[in-house]
Design a protein around this motif. Structure first.
Motif, PDB file in Angstrom:
ATOM      1  N   GLU A  27       0.822  -1.203   0.000  1.00 19.35           N
ATOM      2  CA  GLU A  27       0.000   0.000   0.000  1.00 19.35           C
ATOM      3  C   GLU A  27       0.862   1.261   0.000  1.00 19.35           C
ATOM      4  N   LYS A  31       1.051   4.275  -3.116  1.00 22.78           N
ATOM      5  CA  LYS A  31       0.472   5.495  -2.555  1.00 22.78           C
ATOM      6  C   LYS A  31       0.069   6.526  -3.605  1.00 22.78           C
ATOM      7  N   LYS A  38      -8.424   8.263  -4.147  1.00 24.22           N
ATOM      8  CA  LYS A  38      -9.139   8.835  -3.001  1.00 24.22           C
ATOM      9  C   LYS A  38      -9.654  10.235  -3.325  1.00 24.22           C
ATOM     10  N   ASP A  45      -9.365   3.515   2.284  1.00 23.33           N
ATOM     11  CA  ASP A  45      -8.618   2.457   2.970  1.00 23.33           C
ATOM     12  C   ASP A  45      -9.589   1.396   3.464  1.00 23.33           C
ATOM     13  N   LYS A  50      -4.990  -1.623   9.566  1.00 18.42           N
ATOM     14  CA  LYS A  50      -3.872  -1.991   8.720  1.00 18.42           C
ATOM     15  C   LYS A  50      -3.062  -3.085   9.391  1.00 18.42           C
ATOM     16  N   ARG A  70     -10.605   8.276   8.489  1.00 14.41           N
ATOM     17  CA  ARG A  70     -10.987   7.167   7.616  1.00 14.41           C
ATOM     18  C   ARG A  70     -12.501   7.153   7.403  1.00 14.41           C
ATOM     19  N   CYS A 126     -13.065  -2.364  -1.683  1.00 12.53           N
ATOM     20  CA  CYS A 126     -12.454  -1.768  -0.489  1.00 12.53           C
ATOM     21  C   CYS A 126     -13.193  -2.182   0.779  1.00 12.53           C
ATOM     22  N   ARG A 133      -8.451  -5.977   0.853  1.00 10.09           N
ATOM     23  CA  ARG A 133      -7.792  -6.157   2.146  1.00 10.09           C
ATOM     24  C   ARG A 133      -7.095  -7.508   2.221  1.00 10.09           C
TER      25      ARG A 133
END
Length: 414
Positions: A27, A31, A38, A45, A50, A70, A126, A133
Protein backbone atom coordinates in the motif's frame (compact mmCIF):
# COMPACT_ATOMS: atom_id res chain seq x y z
CA UNK A 1 21.97 -14.37 6.09
CA UNK A 2 22.25 -14.43 2.29
CA UNK A 3 19.59 -12.61 0.31
CA UNK A 4 19.22 -13.28 -3.40
CA UNK A 5 17.82 -10.45 -5.47
CA UNK A 6 17.32 -9.61 -9.10
CA UNK A 7 19.40 -6.70 -10.36
CA UNK A 8 19.58 -5.08 -13.77
CA UNK A 9 22.68 -7.12 -14.57
CA UNK A 10 21.21 -10.41 -13.41
CA UNK A 11 20.93 -12.41 -10.19
CA UNK A 12 23.08 -11.21 -7.31
CA UNK A 13 23.89 -12.47 -3.82
CA UNK A 14 24.13 -9.91 -1.03
CA UNK A 15 25.52 -10.80 2.39
CA UNK A 16 25.91 -9.05 5.69
CA UNK A 17 22.22 -8.37 5.88
CA UNK A 18 20.50 -8.04 9.22
CA UNK A 19 18.55 -11.02 10.40
CA UNK A 20 15.30 -9.07 10.32
CA UNK A 21 14.61 -7.45 7.00
CA UNK A 22 12.01 -4.70 6.94
CA UNK A 23 9.69 -4.52 3.98
CA UNK A 24 7.43 -1.63 3.04
CA UNK A 25 3.79 -2.51 2.60
CA UNK A 26 2.50 -2.71 -0.95
CA UNK A 27 0.00 0.00 0.00
CA UNK A 28 2.93 2.34 0.64
CA UNK A 29 4.38 1.53 -2.77
CA UNK A 30 1.00 2.22 -4.42
CA UNK A 31 0.47 5.50 -2.55
CA UNK A 32 0.45 7.84 -5.63
CA UNK A 33 -2.24 5.72 -7.28
CA UNK A 34 -4.34 5.21 -4.16
CA UNK A 35 -4.21 8.89 -3.18
CA UNK A 36 -5.32 9.87 -6.70
CA UNK A 37 -8.28 7.51 -6.47
CA UNK A 38 -9.14 8.83 -3.00
CA UNK A 39 -9.24 12.38 -4.37
CA UNK A 40 -11.63 11.25 -7.09
CA UNK A 41 -13.83 9.45 -4.56
CA UNK A 42 -13.43 5.90 -5.86
CA UNK A 43 -11.15 4.41 -3.19
CA UNK A 44 -10.83 4.41 0.58
CA UNK A 45 -8.62 2.46 2.97
CA UNK A 46 -10.11 -0.95 3.80
CA UNK A 47 -12.30 -0.83 6.90
CA UNK A 48 -10.13 -3.27 8.84
CA UNK A 49 -7.08 -1.97 10.71
CA UNK A 50 -3.87 -1.99 8.72
CA UNK A 51 -1.77 -5.13 9.08
CA UNK A 52 1.84 -4.18 8.38
CA UNK A 53 4.43 -6.94 8.08
CA UNK A 54 7.55 -5.93 10.02
CA UNK A 55 7.22 -2.24 9.12
CA UNK A 56 10.34 -0.13 8.97
CA UNK A 57 11.19 2.19 11.86
CA UNK A 58 10.42 5.18 9.66
CA UNK A 59 6.94 3.92 8.94
CA UNK A 60 6.35 2.68 12.48
CA UNK A 61 7.02 6.17 13.83
CA UNK A 62 4.10 7.52 11.85
CA UNK A 63 0.72 7.35 13.49
CA UNK A 64 -2.00 5.68 11.49
CA UNK A 65 -4.70 8.01 10.20
CA UNK A 66 -7.25 8.63 12.96
CA UNK A 67 -10.51 6.75 12.82
CA UNK A 68 -12.54 9.87 12.13
CA UNK A 69 -10.44 10.65 9.06
CA UNK A 70 -10.99 7.17 7.62
CA UNK A 71 -14.70 7.57 8.30
CA UNK A 72 -14.77 10.93 6.49
CA UNK A 73 -12.89 9.42 3.54
CA UNK A 74 -15.36 6.54 3.36
CA UNK A 75 -18.35 8.90 3.62
CA UNK A 76 -16.88 11.04 0.84
CA UNK A 77 -16.57 8.00 -1.45
CA UNK A 78 -20.13 6.87 -0.77
CA UNK A 79 -21.39 10.41 -1.42
CA UNK A 80 -19.60 10.49 -4.78
CA UNK A 81 -21.01 7.05 -5.59
CA UNK A 82 -24.53 8.22 -4.77
CA UNK A 83 -24.12 11.27 -7.02
CA UNK A 84 -22.85 9.10 -9.88
CA UNK A 85 -25.90 6.85 -9.68
CA UNK A 86 -28.19 9.88 -9.35
CA UNK A 87 -26.68 11.38 -12.49
CA UNK A 88 -27.18 8.14 -14.41
CA UNK A 89 -30.79 7.88 -13.25
CA UNK A 90 -31.44 11.49 -14.23
CA UNK A 91 -30.08 10.91 -17.75
CA UNK A 92 -31.87 7.57 -18.12
CA UNK A 93 -35.21 9.26 -17.36
CA UNK A 94 -34.56 11.86 -20.05
CA UNK A 95 -33.32 9.37 -22.67
CA UNK A 96 -36.37 9.69 -24.91
CA UNK A 97 -38.12 11.04 -27.07
CA UNK A 98 -36.73 9.84 -30.34
CA UNK A 99 -35.14 12.75 -32.17
CA UNK A 100 -31.86 13.75 -33.82
CA UNK A 101 -29.91 13.89 -30.55
CA UNK A 102 -30.97 10.41 -29.37
CA UNK A 103 -27.61 8.77 -30.36
CA UNK A 104 -25.75 11.34 -28.27
CA UNK A 105 -28.05 10.67 -25.30
CA UNK A 106 -27.50 6.92 -25.65
CA UNK A 107 -23.71 7.38 -25.62
CA UNK A 108 -23.69 9.68 -22.59
CA UNK A 109 -26.19 7.57 -20.63
CA UNK A 110 -24.30 4.31 -21.22
CA UNK A 111 -21.02 6.05 -20.31
CA UNK A 112 -22.49 7.34 -17.05
CA UNK A 113 -23.74 3.85 -16.20
CA UNK A 114 -20.27 2.49 -16.91
CA UNK A 115 -18.66 5.05 -14.58
CA UNK A 116 -21.15 4.33 -11.79
CA UNK A 117 -20.55 0.57 -12.07
CA UNK A 118 -16.76 1.04 -11.99
CA UNK A 119 -16.98 3.13 -8.83
CA UNK A 120 -19.36 0.62 -7.22
CA UNK A 121 -17.04 -2.32 -7.91
CA UNK A 122 -13.94 -0.61 -6.49
CA UNK A 123 -15.72 0.70 -3.38
CA UNK A 124 -17.21 -2.76 -2.77
CA UNK A 125 -13.70 -4.22 -3.13
CA UNK A 126 -12.45 -1.77 -0.49
CA UNK A 127 -15.31 -2.66 1.86
CA UNK A 128 -15.14 -6.45 1.62
CA UNK A 129 -12.50 -8.21 3.68
CA UNK A 130 -12.04 -10.96 1.06
CA UNK A 131 -11.07 -8.56 -1.74
CA UNK A 132 -8.43 -5.81 -1.59
CA UNK A 133 -7.79 -6.16 2.15
CA UNK A 134 -7.17 -9.86 1.71
CA UNK A 135 -4.84 -9.17 -1.20
CA UNK A 136 -2.76 -6.65 0.76
CA UNK A 137 -2.49 -9.00 3.72
CA UNK A 138 -1.53 -11.97 1.55
CA UNK A 139 1.01 -9.97 -0.45
CA UNK A 140 2.73 -8.58 2.64
CA UNK A 141 2.83 -12.05 4.18
CA UNK A 142 4.95 -13.28 1.25
CA UNK A 143 7.90 -11.41 2.77
CA UNK A 144 7.57 -12.81 6.28
CA UNK A 145 6.43 -16.40 5.78
CA UNK A 146 8.69 -19.17 7.03
CA UNK A 147 9.09 -20.59 3.53
CA UNK A 148 10.22 -17.25 2.10
CA UNK A 149 12.72 -16.50 4.86
CA UNK A 150 14.06 -20.05 5.01
CA UNK A 151 14.71 -20.17 1.28
CA UNK A 152 16.60 -16.87 1.31
CA UNK A 153 14.89 -15.60 -1.83
CA UNK A 154 13.64 -12.05 -1.52
CA UNK A 155 11.96 -10.66 -4.62
CA UNK A 156 12.14 -6.84 -4.62
CA UNK A 157 8.82 -5.20 -5.34
CA UNK A 158 9.02 -3.48 -8.73
CA UNK A 159 6.74 -0.42 -8.64
CA UNK A 160 8.42 1.93 -11.12
CA UNK A 161 5.15 2.07 -13.08
CA UNK A 162 3.10 3.59 -10.23
CA UNK A 163 4.08 7.24 -10.65
CA UNK A 164 4.05 7.28 -14.49
CA UNK A 165 0.76 5.37 -14.50
CA UNK A 166 -0.86 7.75 -12.04
CA UNK A 167 0.41 10.76 -14.01
CA UNK A 168 -0.96 9.27 -17.24
CA UNK A 169 -4.32 8.70 -15.55
CA UNK A 170 -4.50 12.33 -14.44
CA UNK A 171 -3.47 13.54 -17.90
CA UNK A 172 -6.20 11.54 -19.64
CA UNK A 173 -8.75 12.59 -17.02
CA UNK A 174 -7.90 16.26 -17.51
CA UNK A 175 -8.08 15.87 -21.30
CA UNK A 176 -11.55 14.35 -21.00
CA UNK A 177 -12.66 17.17 -18.66
CA UNK A 178 -11.21 19.83 -20.98
CA UNK A 179 -12.91 18.30 -24.02
CA UNK A 180 -16.35 18.51 -22.40
CA UNK A 181 -15.58 22.03 -21.15
CA UNK A 182 -14.81 23.13 -24.73
CA UNK A 183 -18.01 21.51 -26.01
CA UNK A 184 -20.17 23.21 -23.40
CA UNK A 185 -18.59 26.66 -23.26
CA UNK A 186 -16.83 26.94 -26.62
CA UNK A 187 -19.91 28.33 -28.41
CA UNK A 188 -19.61 25.64 -31.08
CA UNK A 189 -22.42 24.75 -33.49
CA UNK A 190 -23.03 21.52 -31.54
CA UNK A 191 -22.83 23.11 -28.07
CA UNK A 192 -26.63 23.55 -27.59
CA UNK A 193 -27.25 19.87 -28.37
CA UNK A 194 -24.60 18.75 -25.87
CA UNK A 195 -25.84 21.08 -23.17
CA UNK A 196 -29.37 19.74 -23.61
CA UNK A 197 -28.11 16.14 -23.60
CA UNK A 198 -26.13 16.59 -20.38
CA UNK A 199 -28.72 18.57 -18.40
CA UNK A 200 -31.83 16.58 -19.32
CA UNK A 201 -34.56 16.32 -18.11
CA UNK A 202 -33.95 19.60 -16.23
CA UNK A 203 -33.74 23.03 -17.87
CA UNK A 204 -30.32 24.00 -19.23
CA UNK A 205 -29.62 26.56 -16.52
CA UNK A 206 -26.18 27.79 -15.48
CA UNK A 207 -26.38 25.95 -12.15
CA UNK A 208 -27.25 22.70 -13.88
CA UNK A 209 -24.31 23.07 -16.25
CA UNK A 210 -21.93 23.72 -13.34
CA UNK A 211 -23.35 20.71 -11.48
CA UNK A 212 -22.68 18.53 -14.51
CA UNK A 213 -19.15 19.85 -14.89
CA UNK A 214 -18.36 19.03 -11.25
CA UNK A 215 -19.81 15.54 -11.61
CA UNK A 216 -17.92 15.08 -14.87
CA UNK A 217 -14.64 15.30 -12.93
CA UNK A 218 -15.62 12.29 -10.82
CA UNK A 219 -17.06 10.43 -13.82
CA UNK A 220 -13.85 10.92 -15.79
CA UNK A 221 -11.85 9.54 -12.86
CA UNK A 222 -14.20 6.57 -12.55
CA UNK A 223 -13.72 5.87 -16.27
CA UNK A 224 -9.93 6.26 -16.53
CA UNK A 225 -8.44 5.24 -13.19
CA UNK A 226 -9.87 1.69 -13.04
CA UNK A 227 -7.80 1.03 -16.18
CA UNK A 228 -4.71 2.45 -14.46
CA UNK A 229 -5.57 0.42 -11.34
CA UNK A 230 -5.68 -2.83 -13.33
CA UNK A 231 -2.58 -1.97 -15.38
CA UNK A 232 -0.38 -1.20 -12.36
CA UNK A 233 -1.44 -4.28 -10.40
CA UNK A 234 -0.87 -6.40 -13.51
CA UNK A 235 2.64 -4.97 -14.03
CA UNK A 236 3.55 -5.69 -10.40
CA UNK A 237 2.34 -9.29 -10.59
CA UNK A 238 4.02 -9.80 -13.96
CA UNK A 239 7.31 -8.52 -12.56
CA UNK A 240 7.19 -10.98 -9.66
CA UNK A 241 6.58 -13.95 -11.97
CA UNK A 242 9.44 -12.84 -14.24
CA UNK A 243 11.83 -12.50 -11.30
CA UNK A 244 10.86 -15.95 -10.09
CA UNK A 245 11.46 -17.33 -13.59
CA UNK A 246 14.96 -15.83 -13.71
CA UNK A 247 15.94 -17.42 -10.42
CA UNK A 248 14.46 -20.77 -11.47
CA UNK A 249 16.41 -20.68 -14.74
CA UNK A 250 19.63 -19.86 -12.88
CA UNK A 251 19.16 -22.71 -10.42
CA UNK A 252 18.47 -25.18 -13.24
CA UNK A 253 21.70 -24.14 -14.98
CA UNK A 254 23.66 -24.49 -11.74
CA UNK A 255 22.24 -27.99 -11.18
CA UNK A 256 23.93 -29.15 -14.42
CA UNK A 257 21.50 -31.90 -15.27
CA UNK A 258 20.62 -32.77 -11.68
CA UNK A 259 17.46 -31.90 -9.81
CA UNK A 260 17.70 -28.38 -8.28
CA UNK A 261 17.32 -28.75 -4.53
CA UNK A 262 15.69 -25.27 -4.30
CA UNK A 263 12.65 -26.33 -6.36
CA UNK A 264 10.28 -26.85 -3.36
CA UNK A 265 10.89 -23.26 -2.16
CA UNK A 266 10.46 -21.88 -5.66
CA UNK A 267 7.23 -23.85 -6.10
CA UNK A 268 6.00 -22.39 -2.80
CA UNK A 269 6.63 -18.85 -4.08
CA UNK A 270 4.89 -19.65 -7.35
CA UNK A 271 1.75 -21.00 -5.65
CA UNK A 272 1.66 -17.94 -3.39
CA UNK A 273 1.84 -15.61 -6.39
CA UNK A 274 -0.91 -17.59 -8.12
CA UNK A 275 -3.05 -17.22 -5.00
CA UNK A 276 -2.42 -13.45 -5.07
CA UNK A 277 -3.71 -13.39 -8.65
CA UNK A 278 -6.82 -15.32 -7.62
CA UNK A 279 -7.52 -12.93 -4.74
CA UNK A 280 -7.19 -9.71 -6.73
CA UNK A 281 -9.22 -11.27 -9.55
CA UNK A 282 -12.24 -11.33 -7.23
CA UNK A 283 -12.55 -7.60 -7.95
CA UNK A 284 -10.82 -7.31 -11.31
CA UNK A 285 -13.07 -9.86 -13.01
CA UNK A 286 -16.01 -7.45 -12.59
CA UNK A 287 -14.00 -4.41 -13.67
CA UNK A 288 -12.74 -6.22 -16.77
CA UNK A 289 -16.14 -7.68 -17.61
CA UNK A 290 -17.88 -4.31 -17.34
CA UNK A 291 -15.02 -2.70 -19.28
CA UNK A 292 -15.30 -5.11 -22.19
CA UNK A 293 -19.10 -4.87 -22.40
CA UNK A 294 -19.49 -1.09 -22.19
CA UNK A 295 -16.37 -0.01 -24.07
CA UNK A 296 -17.16 -2.40 -26.92
CA UNK A 297 -20.70 -1.03 -27.05
CA UNK A 298 -19.33 2.51 -26.98
CA UNK A 299 -16.84 1.77 -29.76
CA UNK A 300 -19.40 -0.04 -31.95
CA UNK A 301 -22.05 2.65 -31.50
CA UNK A 302 -19.54 5.43 -32.18
CA UNK A 303 -18.37 3.61 -35.33
CA UNK A 304 -21.99 3.34 -36.48
CA UNK A 305 -22.49 7.06 -35.92
CA UNK A 306 -19.31 7.93 -37.81
CA UNK A 307 -20.46 5.98 -40.86
CA UNK A 308 -24.22 6.61 -40.80
CA UNK A 309 -24.61 9.72 -38.67
CA UNK A 310 -24.21 13.42 -39.22
CA UNK A 311 -21.46 14.71 -41.50
CA UNK A 312 -20.78 17.70 -39.26
CA UNK A 313 -17.04 17.97 -38.45
CA UNK A 314 -17.54 18.54 -34.74
CA UNK A 315 -19.98 15.65 -34.40
CA UNK A 316 -17.58 13.31 -36.20
CA UNK A 317 -14.70 14.52 -34.00
CA UNK A 318 -16.69 13.71 -30.85
CA UNK A 319 -17.63 10.25 -32.18
CA UNK A 320 -13.98 9.57 -33.03
CA UNK A 321 -13.05 10.59 -29.48
CA UNK A 322 -15.53 8.11 -28.00
CA UNK A 323 -14.37 5.41 -30.43
CA UNK A 324 -10.70 5.99 -29.61
CA UNK A 325 -11.34 6.18 -25.87
CA UNK A 326 -13.24 2.90 -25.79
CA UNK A 327 -10.70 1.05 -27.93
CA UNK A 328 -7.74 2.43 -25.96
CA UNK A 329 -9.22 1.41 -22.59
CA UNK A 330 -9.90 -2.13 -23.82
CA UNK A 331 -6.42 -2.50 -25.34
CA UNK A 332 -4.59 -1.30 -22.22
CA UNK A 333 -6.70 -3.41 -19.85
CA UNK A 334 -6.49 -6.56 -21.99
CA UNK A 335 -2.77 -6.26 -22.80
CA UNK A 336 -1.74 -5.73 -19.17
CA UNK A 337 -4.02 -8.55 -18.02
CA UNK A 338 -2.69 -10.91 -20.68
CA UNK A 339 0.87 -10.13 -19.55
CA UNK A 340 0.03 -11.67 -16.16
CA UNK A 341 -1.16 -14.85 -17.88
CA UNK A 342 1.93 -15.04 -20.11
CA UNK A 343 4.35 -14.39 -17.24
CA UNK A 344 2.66 -16.97 -15.00
CA UNK A 345 3.02 -19.65 -17.69
CA UNK A 346 6.47 -18.56 -18.90
CA UNK A 347 8.14 -20.89 -16.38
CA UNK A 348 6.83 -23.95 -18.21
CA UNK A 349 9.83 -24.24 -20.56
CA UNK A 350 12.21 -24.13 -17.59
CA UNK A 351 10.25 -26.83 -15.80
CA UNK A 352 10.57 -29.13 -18.83
CA UNK A 353 14.34 -28.55 -18.88
CA UNK A 354 14.91 -29.69 -15.26
CA UNK A 355 17.36 -32.57 -15.05
CA UNK A 356 16.25 -35.79 -13.34
CA UNK A 357 19.59 -37.47 -12.60
CA UNK A 358 19.49 -39.26 -9.23
CA UNK A 359 16.03 -37.82 -8.57
CA UNK A 360 14.12 -39.15 -5.55
CA UNK A 361 10.43 -39.98 -5.35
CA UNK A 362 9.77 -36.92 -3.20
CA UNK A 363 11.59 -34.61 -5.64
CA UNK A 364 9.67 -36.13 -8.55
CA UNK A 365 6.43 -35.44 -6.69
CA UNK A 366 7.47 -31.79 -6.24
CA UNK A 367 8.19 -31.55 -9.96
CA UNK A 368 4.83 -33.07 -10.88
CA UNK A 369 2.99 -30.69 -8.54
CA UNK A 370 4.80 -27.70 -10.07
CA UNK A 371 3.99 -28.91 -13.57
CA UNK A 372 0.35 -29.64 -12.73
CA UNK A 373 -0.13 -26.13 -11.36
CA UNK A 374 1.08 -24.53 -14.60
CA UNK A 375 -0.68 -26.88 -17.02
CA UNK A 376 -3.97 -26.98 -15.12
CA UNK A 377 -6.38 -24.08 -14.90
CA UNK A 378 -5.15 -20.96 -16.71
CA UNK A 379 -3.66 -18.40 -14.36
CA UNK A 380 -4.63 -14.78 -14.92
CA UNK A 381 -7.40 -12.22 -14.76
CA UNK A 382 -10.82 -13.16 -16.07
CA UNK A 383 -13.89 -11.36 -17.38
CA UNK A 384 -16.63 -12.26 -14.88
CA UNK A 385 -15.09 -15.78 -14.71
CA UNK A 386 -16.20 -16.51 -18.28
CA UNK A 387 -12.69 -16.65 -19.76
CA UNK A 388 -9.11 -15.70 -18.94
CA UNK A 389 -7.86 -12.49 -20.58
CA UNK A 390 -5.11 -13.46 -23.03
CA UNK A 391 -3.59 -11.95 -26.17
CA UNK A 392 -5.70 -14.39 -28.20
CA UNK A 393 -8.82 -12.83 -26.67
CA UNK A 394 -7.65 -9.36 -27.71
CA UNK A 395 -6.99 -10.60 -31.24
CA UNK A 396 -10.46 -12.19 -31.41
CA UNK A 397 -12.10 -9.01 -30.13
CA UNK A 398 -10.20 -6.92 -32.67
CA UNK A 399 -11.24 -9.25 -35.47
CA UNK A 400 -14.90 -9.04 -34.49
CA UNK A 401 -14.79 -5.26 -34.36
CA UNK A 402 -13.09 -4.99 -37.76
CA UNK A 403 -15.70 -7.34 -39.25
CA UNK A 404 -18.48 -5.19 -37.80
CA UNK A 405 -16.83 -1.99 -39.08
CA UNK A 406 -16.44 -3.25 -42.65
CA UNK A 407 -19.99 -4.60 -42.68
CA UNK A 408 -21.20 -1.12 -41.80
CA UNK A 409 -19.13 0.31 -44.65
CA UNK A 410 -20.50 -2.27 -47.06
CA UNK A 411 -24.13 -1.51 -46.17
CA UNK A 412 -23.39 2.23 -46.41
CA UNK A 413 -21.94 1.83 -49.89
CA UNK A 414 -24.80 -0.42 -50.96
Amino acid sequence: MEVETITKSGVGIHRNQTKKTHFPSIEDKLKPLLVSMKILGIYFDPTQAKNKVEPSETYASKANPPGWWRSVNRLYCYTVLLLLWFNFGRCAVGLFPHDGSLPLRIITTSWMLHCALNATIIIAACQKFTHLRSFYKHWDSLYSSKGSMASGYIFPLQCQCVRPGSAAGWLLTLVNIAAVYVLLFGDLPVSPAYIQALTRPFPASAWMIIFNMVLHVFQSGAWIFPVVFIAIFARILRGQFIQLGKILSKKIDEADGHFPCQLPELRFHYTQLCQAVDIVNRSFKWLLGVRVIFDMFLACFAAYQIINGSSDTFVIAVDVFWLGGGVLCIIVSALCSSDVHDAAHSLLDDIFSIGTQNVTVEQLAQLNLFLAKMTGTSIGFTAIDFFVITKEFLLTLGGLFMTYFFLLLQFKIA
